[in-house]
Design a protein around this motif. Structure first.
Motif, PDB file in Angstrom:
ATOM      1  N   ARG A   5       1.368   4.437  -2.651  1.00 11.17           N
ATOM      2  CA  ARG A   5       1.023   3.145  -3.757  1.00 11.17           C
ATOM      3  C   ARG A   5       2.449   2.467  -3.988  1.00 11.17           C
ATOM      4  O   ARG A   5       2.408   1.114  -4.059  1.00 11.17           O
ATOM      5  CB  ARG A   5       0.580   3.764  -5.180  1.00 11.17           C
ATOM      6  CG  ARG A   5       0.255   2.461  -6.113  1.00 11.17           C
ATOM      7  CD  ARG A   5      -0.272   3.132  -7.538  1.00 11.17           C
ATOM      8  NE  ARG A   5       0.164   4.417  -7.946  1.00 11.17           N
ATOM      9  CZ  ARG A   5      -0.525   5.447  -8.018  1.00 11.17           C
ATOM     10  NH1 ARG A   5      -1.892   5.584  -7.361  1.00 11.17           N
ATOM     11  NH2 ARG A   5       0.038   6.472  -8.459  1.00 11.17           N
ATOM     12  N   ARG A   8       3.225   0.462  -0.768  1.00  6.41           N
ATOM     13  CA  ARG A   8       2.536  -0.609  -0.791  1.00  6.41           C
ATOM     14  C   ARG A   8       2.749  -1.888  -1.794  1.00  6.41           C
ATOM     15  O   ARG A   8       3.060  -2.967  -1.453  1.00  6.41           O
ATOM     16  CB  ARG A   8       0.792  -0.293  -1.020  1.00  6.41           C
ATOM     17  CG  ARG A   8       0.040  -1.497  -0.618  1.00  6.41           C
ATOM     18  CD  ARG A   8      -1.437  -0.898  -0.883  1.00  6.41           C
ATOM     19  NE  ARG A   8      -1.864  -0.415  -2.127  1.00  6.41           N
ATOM     20  CZ  ARG A   8      -2.101   1.131  -2.443  1.00  6.41           C
ATOM     21  NH1 ARG A   8      -2.047   1.932  -1.340  1.00  6.41           N
ATOM     22  NH2 ARG A   8      -2.251   1.441  -3.728  1.00  6.41           N
ATOM     23  N   ASN A   9       3.049  -1.341  -2.857  1.00  5.55           N
ATOM     24  CA  ASN A   9       3.409  -2.348  -4.046  1.00  5.55           C
ATOM     25  C   ASN A   9       4.901  -3.196  -3.717  1.00  5.55           C
ATOM     26  O   ASN A   9       5.101  -4.337  -4.021  1.00  5.55           O
ATOM     27  CB  ASN A   9       3.559  -1.557  -5.307  1.00  5.55           C
ATOM     28  CG  ASN A   9       2.388  -1.108  -5.949  1.00  5.55           C
ATOM     29  OD1 ASN A   9       1.170  -1.618  -5.404  1.00  5.55           O
ATOM     30  ND2 ASN A   9       2.348  -0.408  -7.031  1.00  5.55           N
ATOM     31  N   TYR A  47      12.557  -4.983 -10.666  1.00  3.80           N
ATOM     32  CA  TYR A  47      11.364  -4.204 -10.239  1.00  3.80           C
ATOM     33  C   TYR A  47      11.278  -3.245 -11.636  1.00  3.80           C
ATOM     34  O   TYR A  47      12.156  -2.892 -12.711  1.00  3.80           O
ATOM     35  CB  TYR A  47      12.177  -2.864  -9.447  1.00  3.80           C
ATOM     36  CG  TYR A  47      12.555  -3.455  -8.052  1.00  3.80           C
ATOM     37  CD1 TYR A  47      11.608  -3.674  -7.201  1.00  3.80           C
ATOM     38  CD2 TYR A  47      13.829  -3.824  -7.603  1.00  3.80           C
ATOM     39  CE1 TYR A  47      11.715  -4.056  -5.824  1.00  3.80           C
ATOM     40  CE2 TYR A  47      13.961  -4.379  -6.332  1.00  3.80           C
ATOM     41  CZ  TYR A  47      12.844  -4.550  -5.481  1.00  3.80           C
ATOM     42  OH  TYR A  47      13.140  -4.971  -4.158  1.00  3.80           O
ATOM     43  N   THR A  60       4.244   4.659 -10.450  1.00 11.37           N
ATOM     44  CA  THR A  60       4.285   3.628  -9.931  1.00 11.37           C
ATOM     45  C   THR A  60       5.449   2.698 -10.040  1.00 11.37           C
ATOM     46  O   THR A  60       6.335   3.126 -10.706  1.00 11.37           O
ATOM     47  CB  THR A  60       3.022   2.619 -10.091  1.00 11.37           C
ATOM     48  OG1 THR A  60       2.691   1.641  -8.992  1.00 11.37           O
ATOM     49  CG2 THR A  60       2.868   2.082 -11.394  1.00 11.37           C
ATOM     50  N   HIS A  62       6.611  -1.428  -9.180  1.00 12.47           N
ATOM     51  CA  HIS A  62       6.536  -2.807  -8.590  1.00 12.47           C
ATOM     52  C   HIS A  62       7.667  -3.841  -9.013  1.00 12.47           C
ATOM     53  O   HIS A  62       8.552  -3.380  -9.844  1.00 12.47           O
ATOM     54  CB  HIS A  62       4.847  -3.203  -9.253  1.00 12.47           C
ATOM     55  CG  HIS A  62       4.967  -3.485 -10.694  1.00 12.47           C
ATOM     56  ND1 HIS A  62       4.778  -2.429 -11.543  1.00 12.47           N
ATOM     57  CD2 HIS A  62       5.455  -4.405 -11.605  1.00 12.47           C
ATOM     58  CE1 HIS A  62       4.905  -3.003 -13.041  1.00 12.47           C
ATOM     59  NE2 HIS A  62       5.151  -4.211 -12.928  1.00 12.47           N
TER      60      HIS A  62
END
Length: 65
Positions: A5, A8-9, A47, A60, A62
Motif C-alpha cells: 500500500r 503504491r501510494n 509526506y 500507511t 502518502h
C-alpha cells in the motif's frame, strides 16, 4: 499488505525498502509528530505517515495534497 500500500501510494518501485524510508522520515529532526485517537500522524516534508499508537505498526504513508 501495508508495504504494498505504501509503495503504491508513494509510487515507489521494488528497489526501496519502505520500512527504512519511513524510519528515516520519522527520525528526521524537522518531522512533526501528532497523536490523534489511536494513531500517530508523522508529517515530514510533503509526506504523512500513519502509525498505530498501540502496536507502532506503520499503517500507511502518502503525499500531502
Amino acid at each position: 499488505m501495508g508495504i504494498d500500500r505504501i509503495k503504491r501510494n508513494l509510487d515507489f518501485g521494488n528497489d526501496i525498502d519502505v520500512v527504512i524510508w519511513c524510519r528515516e522520515k520519522i527520525m528526521n529532526k524537522s518531522t512533526v509528530i501528532e497523536k490523534r485517537g489511536k494513531n500517530w500522524y508523522i508529517q515530514s516534508g510533503d509526506y504523512v505517515i500513519t502509525v498505530n499508537a498501540n502496536t507502532y505498526t506503520i499503517i500507511t504513508a502518502h503525499r500531502e495534497k
